[in-house]
Design a protein around this motif. Structure first.
Motif, PDB file in Angstrom:
ATOM      1  N   GLN A 268      -6.609   5.862   4.865  1.00  0.00           N
ATOM      2  CA  GLN A 268      -5.760   6.266   3.746  1.00  0.00           C
ATOM      3  C   GLN A 268      -4.286   6.217   4.139  1.00  0.00           C
ATOM      4  O   GLN A 268      -3.920   6.567   5.263  1.00  0.00           O
ATOM      5  N   VAL A 269      -3.469   5.754   3.216  1.00  0.00           N
ATOM      6  CA  VAL A 269      -2.019   5.686   3.394  1.00  0.00           C
ATOM      7  C   VAL A 269      -1.374   6.529   2.299  1.00  0.00           C
ATOM      8  O   VAL A 269      -1.845   6.565   1.159  1.00  0.00           O
ATOM      9  N   TYR A 270      -0.284   7.203   2.644  1.00  0.00           N
ATOM     10  CA  TYR A 270       0.438   8.034   1.677  1.00  0.00           C
ATOM     11  C   TYR A 270       1.832   7.464   1.447  1.00  0.00           C
ATOM     12  O   TYR A 270       2.412   6.835   2.332  1.00  0.00           O
ATOM     13  N   TRP A 271       2.354   7.705   0.271  1.00  0.00           N
ATOM     14  CA  TRP A 271       3.619   7.089  -0.114  1.00  0.00           C
ATOM     15  C   TRP A 271       4.428   8.024  -1.002  1.00  0.00           C
ATOM     16  O   TRP A 271       3.946   9.039  -1.483  1.00  0.00           O
ATOM     17  N   THR A 272       5.657   7.646  -1.215  1.00  0.00           N
ATOM     18  CA  THR A 272       6.485   8.276  -2.226  1.00  0.00           C
ATOM     19  C   THR A 272       7.016   7.181  -3.138  1.00  0.00           C
ATOM     20  O   THR A 272       6.753   5.995  -2.916  1.00  0.00           O
ATOM     21  N   ALA A 273       7.731   7.573  -4.171  1.00  0.00           N
ATOM     22  CA  ALA A 273       8.216   6.610  -5.167  1.00  0.00           C
ATOM     23  C   ALA A 273       9.732   6.558  -5.154  1.00  0.00           C
ATOM     24  O   ALA A 273      10.413   7.577  -4.978  1.00  0.00           O
ATOM     25  N   ARG A 819       1.608  15.412   1.308  1.00  0.00           N
ATOM     26  CA  ARG A 819       1.371  14.205   2.090  1.00  0.00           C
ATOM     27  C   ARG A 819       2.507  13.212   1.901  1.00  0.00           C
ATOM     28  O   ARG A 819       2.685  12.697   0.806  1.00  0.00           O
ATOM     29  N   PRO A 820       3.256  12.885   2.990  1.00  0.00           N
ATOM     30  CA  PRO A 820       3.434  13.711   4.179  1.00  0.00           C
ATOM     31  C   PRO A 820       4.333  14.894   3.841  1.00  0.00           C
ATOM     32  O   PRO A 820       5.067  14.869   2.854  1.00  0.00           O
TER      33      PRO A 820
END
Length: 957
Positions: A268-273, A819-820
């Motif tokens: 799993q990878v986490y991101w922001t926008a 996350r994160p």
């Protein structure tokens, strides 16, 4: 027996190039025009015996469709059909039949977009999926199958596949207790789901990522003595085995893991926008510094070359994430290869995603190497999130510019010292470059969809020196990428723009994590939003629910952005049906979303009325009130129609009497149910309508709303008691018909609905004992499953019930599952194994973010009619340091400014309000011995100080 090889097939269609659906290439797609009843016909070249087929769907898949077959192309007979298409991959099987022609037709109601088929495969009896029980293969889309109690349908996929779930459509008789199983060998089966309270219609299963060859449905109990009827058994199968994403995953598994997008390794990878508050469109920026400029686009991966070796962020011993000022949507990732550090900072400006890659030498000697920026045919949004492959069929490097699929993709601030473009050969361009730079031709074309490119920027850095390369890529179409402006100046401009937009920080407490996280949600809501619509996420949830949108509008209202909230409410009001039904889901262009859930989510009535009332309470804008009053009345009156539907089905003596009609509003219900969630919102609608009618001077309507509210509340309380008695749990049920307990759903009765008086008081304590136990469970080191941060709703209930220790424990758990953490955002689903390749919804999830910021605000300040409540639940850490400050905080009593100074034995609270003052103020302060409001002594009872209005409150403790 097998079907003829595809090189003998021919295809015709209603539109488009149908050969792309049978070319055996899973990177090409047949697309029909937007048309009613699109069709595609295949001529196998000769007659053959068929027993099954499978379809790989593109982005726009149908819901209702079927296949027929023919020997002569004139007389057609049924092969298989479904009314429950979901995209991905569909597998059908049927009794063997001889045919030369096969025809697909679509019967979807909506024709705004064309349909997309990646590939159709036809199989003979030896290759098709099969059913072990004789005569039951028809369940896989051909015809209904009768299933006696205790018996099964067992499907053999033919080889090991990746099943995700199953969907069952029942006939008149149905399973009331049934299980689904998976097996690798057809002998030993493991249960992956069971429903004990089946009530017909349809049922749905999803389970965690796994593999198996066999699937089994077993009915243990049925609604009729003769057994159940399975109209259709639809299998949900991950369709990546032959798709380009499967090739990419195999390459990543065979290569060095740190050099590949981690989703290709099943992590799993986490991101922001990234986005602008005044324009739609978002880029994704992930925890490793990878950038996805547009929805579905390839990503840019930063790597470091030292000597000949490449290094990627996932292998770094130190990696961190942060936001500008702790809360503004300008994210940074830092990681290191040895003592060479790379800091990637990204922002959105003028339609562009702009990222600076700054390489710094932290060692004591000169270091030489290359910054590598690779363009790869993979989205940041993982495959299991409906992302995955991002087709690159052409790529070109021209000086500082890179084009992808004949369109401008990126511009660098300097020309690369080396570049390479590559076709996929058991790996992408990184495999080509892994042992050293390689220069290739500047351009490449292919229909594989798997092209890639890399640009390398050389550096020779003395100790402490740095090199920066900026990349710019369009977030929306029609914007030319450019990277000439100095990045530091651009970043400062964007920071200033965001600060000007959201204003000074409204809430500050001694715990900086809380203050930063509250303010970050305001920015994230604006990033995810369009001109009018508040979306809960940038990718999977690219539409607006009134459920999510009303929560976000309230968060913005309390953050001082009341004009944005008013615009949303007015925009939604124009889309309410003539009969008063509030459409629960709108597309971002304002049209009604017709997907599953359209018009059967009845919480929408109360949510619309509630946010209209809340925005008015803060703004006191009479023009706004006049504009929304008629839609509010229409929406509230529709509740009477929904109750009438229920009463027509159930007598006055039943527990259903007076409730809303069944719906799927509740997040956990896949089929319509009598959810108390809807009823809490409906009761709040009557009370809010009464308030607004008084404000409008419409006293007859106010009286009607008051009477209907009292009647509804009585029916609701009675129903809850009757259902709880039936269940014999001593707990508040989640619905009248599912025998379920869900404190998180019950908590909306406290906030935002404020109808907790309808809850039977004798059931409340035990219900929230269970909620508290759930907090302990999900925070335990032994917890292995998943949960949703929607549990934040229980924070409001715990505070209202005076269960402050439970509230503080839940708050701590919710902060820990960001996350994160440095990016202050949440995914919709949290897995105990944070790298599990499982669905997480979308992120940053701004419905959850709005719930958090509103809950924190209510802990500090809450309006309760003519009473102002302060410090209802304040952890010790919030008093620390500079303590608590509320600055220019909108309230129903005007704009509030509050500061707290805490010294030894005395706390001083200064408060100013610009509007009509409250009749009384309640201040909770544990340990308070004496209190003076503007010098006058105050009453203190059980840590609560009761006063009139004041400017300064002094508390001795």
């Amino acid at each position: 027996m097998t079907a003829p090889s595809k090189d003998r097939w021919k295809a015709t269609a209603s539109s488009g190039d149908p050969r792309l659906a049978i070319d055996d290439r899973y990177a090409t797609t047949w697309k029909s025009k937007p048309e009613k009843k699109p069709w595609l016909k295949i001529d196998l070249g000769k007659a053959a015996t068929l027993a099954g087929l499978e379809v790989y769907w593109g982005a726009d898949a149908p819901i209702t469709y079927g296949f027929k077959c023919s020997l002569d192309g004139k007389r057609w007979t049924h092969l298989c059909r479904t009314r429950h298409g979901e995209g991905g991959q569909d597998v059908f099987a049927f009794p063997s039949v001889k045919a030369r022609f096969v025809r697909w037709t679509c019967d979807d109601r909506q024709a705004e977009r064309g349909k997309e088929i990646v590939e159709i495969n036809l199989y003979g009896p030896g290759d098709a999926a099969s059913v072990m029980e004789e005569g039951r293969v028809a369940a896989l889309g051909y015809a209904p199958v009768k299933l006696p109690k205790g018996e099964s349908v067992t499907v053999d996929f033919g080889y090991v596949r990746s099943p995700l779930g199953a969907f069952i459509e029942w006939g008149a008789a149905y399973g009331t207790d049934f299980s689904v199983y998976l097996s690798d060998d057809g002998q030993s089966f493991r249960e992956v789901g069971r429903i004990l309270t089946g009530n017909g219609g349809s049922d749905s299963f999803w389970w965690r990522s796994t593999t198996s060859r066999y699937f089994r449905l077993t009915v243990h109990e049925t609604s009729a003595p003769q057994g159940a009827t399975v109209n259709e058994l639809k299998l949900r199968i991950l369709n990546k085995d032959r798709m380009p994403i499967g090739q990419l995953e195999r390459a990543a598994a065979a290569g060095r893991g740190d050099l590949y997008p981690q989703s290709l390794l099943g992590r799993q990878v986490y991101w922001t926008a990234l986005g602008e508050y005044d324009h739609a469109g978002e880029a994704l920026f992930d925890e490793y510094g990878n950038l996805e400029p547009q929805r579905g686009s390839p990503q840019i991966t930063p790597l470091i070359r030292l000597g000949h070796a490449l290094h990627g962020a996932p292998a770094s011993a130190t990696i961190s994430q942060s936001l500008a000022g702790g809360s503004l949507p300008i994210p940074t990732v830092e990681w290191a290869a040895g003592k060479v550090e790379i800091r990637i900072t990204a922002l959105a400006h003028a339609g562009l995603a702009v990222a600076e890659h700054r390489v710094t030498n932290r060692s004591a000697r000169t270091r030489k190497g290359m910054l590598v920026l690779a363009v790869r045919p993979v989205q940041i949004d993982p495959y299991w999130q409906h992302g995955g492959h991002a087709a690159i069929n052409s790529v070109a490097v021209d000086g500082r510019k890179v084009s992808v699929n004949e369109r401008p993709y990126a511009t660098f601030s300097r020309e690369p010292d080396s570049f390479a473009v590559a076709e996929f050969k058991n790996g992408d361009v990184v495999r080509l470059l892994e042992k050293g730079p390689r220069k290739t031709a500047r351009r490449l074309r292919s229909d594989s969809g798997l092209l890639s490119a890399a640009c390398e920027f050389a550096f020779s850095l003395a100790p402490g020196a740095s090199l920066a390369v900026v990349v710019s890529s369009p977030i929306r179409d029609g914007v030319e990428p450019r990277a000439e402006a100095p990045f530091d100046a651009l970043r400062e401009t964007v920071e200033q723009d965001w600060r000007a937009k959201i204003g000074p920080r409204k809430i500050t407490v001694g715990d900086r994590e809380v203050s930063d996280t509250v303010e970050a949600q305001t920015a994230f809501i604006l990033v995810n939003s369009t001109e009018f619509a508040f979306k809960p996420g940038p990718r999977n949830y690219d539409r607006t629910w009134i459920r999510d949108g009303s929560a976000q509008a309230l968060a913005l209202t309390w953050a001082g952005l009341v004009e944005e909230a008013k615009a949303y409410v007015l925009w939604y009001a124009k889309r309410i049906y003539e009969n008063g039904m509030v459409p629960p889901i709108l597309n971002v262009d304002g049209t009604v979303n017709r997907g599953y859930g359209s018009d059967i989510e009845f919480d929408a009535q109360g949510e619309f009325v509630g946010i209209a009332a809340d925005v008015y309470r803060i703004s006191r804008d009479r023009a706004f009130l006049s504009a929304i009053f008629e839609p509010v009345v229409r929406a509230t009156r529709f509740i009477e129609e929904l109750c009438a539907q229920t009463d027509a089905e159930h007598g006055s003596e039943t527990r259903f009497h007076g409730l809303l009609a069944p719906s799927i509003s509740h997040e956990g219900y896949s089929k319509p149910s009598y959810s108390y969630w809807d009823d809490y919102f409906a009761l709040s609608a009557w009370r809010n309508c009464e308030f607004l009618a008084h404000e409008m001077g419409d006293e007859p309507l106010a009286a009607h709303a008051s009477a209907k509210g009292r009647e509804f509340a009585a029916n609701l309380t009675r129903s809850i008691r009757m259902t709880a008695e039936k269940m014999k749990t001593g707990l508040i049920p989640g619905s009248a018909d599912r025998d379920d307990i869900d404190p998180t759903a019950t908590s909306i009765a406290f906030e935002p609905c404020r109808v907790e008086d309808a809850l039977p008081p004798e059931l409340v304590a035990a219900t929230y004992d269970r909620a508290a136990a759930r907090v302990r469970e999900i925070s335990s080191p032994d917890f292995k499953a998943n949960y949703s941060p929607y549990d934040l709703r229980n924070l409001n209930a715990f505070v209202s019930l005076g269960r402050r220790d439970d509230a503080f424990r839940l708050l701590s758990v919710m902060l820990a599952c960001r996350r994160p953490r440095g990016w202050r955002g949440w995914a919709e689903v949290v897995w105990a194994d944070m790298r599990a390749p499982e669905y997480i919804g979308d992120m940053p999830h701004t419905w959850i973010g709005a719930e958090f910021s509103c809950a924190v605000r209510r802990m500090l300040l809450r309006e309760n009619g003519a009473t102002l409540e302060l410090f209802r639940a304040v952890p010790d850490s919030w008093w620390a340091g500079e303590g608590i400050t509320l600055a220019d905080l909108p309230t129903a009593f005007g704009v509030a400014n509050l500061t707290v100074k805490r010294g030894r034995g005395r706390t001083t609270v200064d408060l100013s309000l610009t509007g009509p003052g409250p009749e009384r103020i309640l201040v909770r302060y544990p340990g308070a011995k004496h209190a003076r409001a503007d010098g006058s002594p105050c009453d203190i009872h059980a840590d609560v100080i009761t006063t009139g209005n004041w400017s300064r409150l002094e508390i001795d403790f």
